[in-house]
Design a protein around this motif. Structure first.
Motif, PDB file in Angstrom:
ATOM      1  N   HIS A 215       3.401  -1.727  -2.921  1.00 22.38           N
ATOM      2  CA  HIS A 215       2.237  -2.134  -2.128  1.00 22.38           C
ATOM      3  C   HIS A 215       2.057  -3.652  -2.081  1.00 22.38           C
ATOM      4  O   HIS A 215       1.757  -4.208  -1.031  1.00 22.38           O
ATOM      5  N   SER A 216       2.241  -4.315  -3.237  1.00 16.90           N
ATOM      6  CA  SER A 216       2.018  -5.778  -3.234  1.00 16.90           C
ATOM      7  C   SER A 216       3.093  -6.491  -2.408  1.00 16.90           C
ATOM      8  O   SER A 216       2.787  -7.443  -1.677  1.00 16.90           O
ATOM      9  N   VAL A 217       4.351  -6.025  -2.484  1.00 21.19           N
ATOM     10  CA  VAL A 217       5.423  -6.644  -1.687  1.00 21.19           C
ATOM     11  C   VAL A 217       5.172  -6.414  -0.196  1.00 21.19           C
ATOM     12  O   VAL A 217       5.263  -7.340   0.623  1.00 21.19           O
ATOM     13  N   MET A 218       4.815  -5.176   0.164  1.00 25.69           N
ATOM     14  CA  MET A 218       4.559  -4.852   1.579  1.00 25.69           C
ATOM     15  C   MET A 218       3.365  -5.641   2.121  1.00 25.69           C
ATOM     16  O   MET A 218       3.372  -6.095   3.267  1.00 25.69           O
ATOM     17  N   THR A 219       2.323  -5.802   1.294  1.00 25.53           N
ATOM     18  CA  THR A 219       1.140  -6.547   1.747  1.00 25.53           C
ATOM     19  C   THR A 219       1.469  -8.028   1.891  1.00 25.53           C
ATOM     20  O   THR A 219       0.970  -8.695   2.797  1.00 25.53           O
ATOM     21  N   SER A 220       2.345  -8.552   1.016  1.00 23.03           N
ATOM     22  CA  SER A 220       2.702  -9.983   1.080  1.00 23.03           C
ATOM     23  C   SER A 220       3.486 -10.310   2.355  1.00 23.03           C
ATOM     24  O   SER A 220       3.533 -11.462   2.780  1.00 23.03           O
TER      25      SER A 220
END
Length: 311
Positions: free
Chosen positions: A159-164
């Motif tokens: 989730h954090s990679v996709m949101t970044s």
């Protein structure tokens, strides 16, 4: 242009719990007390599990993990929320926002998976007591705990990679008291359909997967108690060891399910915030009390650890 857009928003503003200004101090005091109760209650359980040799069993090993998780979990959101009550809207950098999102989902999903491990431990202890020491060996317990933390970490990293990768070009007002995925997706300028699909598929799997293991475990335990355990006293003793775990499961899963399955964007923001408060601030404070009040072993160990040394 996409690169320009990505760097256009360097920070977000957390709007927090909007409401009557007069209630802000009441909320501040209430959540500060809850946070202190979380730190104290869970801190005591971690210390007791480490220092009391009689609690060096699988059940308390998992309980120590759960208490550690609860301390970190509420620390991700509550201190910043408290400053919001005192000073109003809180600025948070883009990197800080992603870090908060990552740790919230990392610790939350780890807790969900760990609760499944705890249910399996109770199942083996009650339904297969002769093989308990063999099945729940220190190696198995360690593997279950590591699997919980690793699953949570992978889930959050996705989730954090996709949101970044999303671009944010304004506005930068986050309708929440911390950086959660859905409020951030609402602010993105780029397409969020893949992120939303991942939220639907992965988060629902991480939430429902452990629950699919927990529910049959307890149904089996309850049927075992009523059909195999003859004495009323033995039945109640075994049931009481499960009751605290079931209470914790209910307190964690009921709000999480209402927020993330299905994670439709139709949820009212205010309702989503209230529900999130339940499992990020209230539940971690209640967990130690649920375990201590129902459990004579923990009560005795707490008394011995903290009073015994002074005597």
């Amino acid at each position: 242009l996409a690169m320009l857009n990505q760097t256009e928003v360097s920070e977000f503003l957390l709007l927090g719990l909007a409401g009557n200004q007069g209630l802000q101090h009441f909320f501040f005091t209430s959540f500060l007390l809850l946070y202190l109760a979380t730190l104290l209650g869970n801190g005591v359980i971690v210390m007791v599990v480490i220092f009391e040799p009689r609690l060096h069993t699988p059940m308390y090993f998992f309980l120590g993990n759960l208490s550690c998780l609860d301390i970190f979990y509420s620390t991700v959101t509550v201190p910043r929320m408290l400053t919001g009550f005192l000073f109003g809207q809180q600025p948070i950098s883009f990197a800080g926002c992603l870090a908060q999102l990552h740790f919230f989902h990392f610790l939350g999903s780890t807790e969900g998976v760990l609760l499944a491990g705890m249910a399996y431990d109770r199942y083996v202890a009650i339904c297969n007591p002769l093989h308990y020491v063999l099945v729940m060996s220190p190696r198995t317990c360690l593997l279950l705990a590591v699997a919980s933390w690793v699953t949570g970490f992978i889930h959050a990293t996705v989730h954090s990679v996709m949101t970044s990768q999303l671009s944010f070009c304004g506005p930068n007002h986050v309708q929440h008291f911390f950086c959660d995925i859905k409020p951030l997706l609402n602010l993105a300028c780029s397409r969020t359909s893949l992120n939303m699909m991942l939220l639907n598929v992965i988060t629902t799997s991480v939430v429902l997967g452990p629950l699919i293991l927990i529910v049959p475990s307890y149904l089996y335990i309850i049927s075992f108690l009523f059909y195999k355990v003859r004495s009323q006293e033995g039945r109640w003793k075994l049931l009481s060891t499960c009751a605290s775990h079931l209470s914790v499961v209910a307190l964690f899963y009921i709000p999480v399910l209402s927020n993330y399955t299905p994670p439709s964007s139709g949820n009212s923001t205010q309702k989503a915030m209230q529900v999130t408060l339940m499992y990020s601030a209230v539940t971690p404070a209640l967990n130690p009390f649920i375990y201590t009040l129902r459990n004579q072993e923990v009560k005795t160990a707490v008394t011995k650890t903290f009073l015994g040394r002074k005597l």
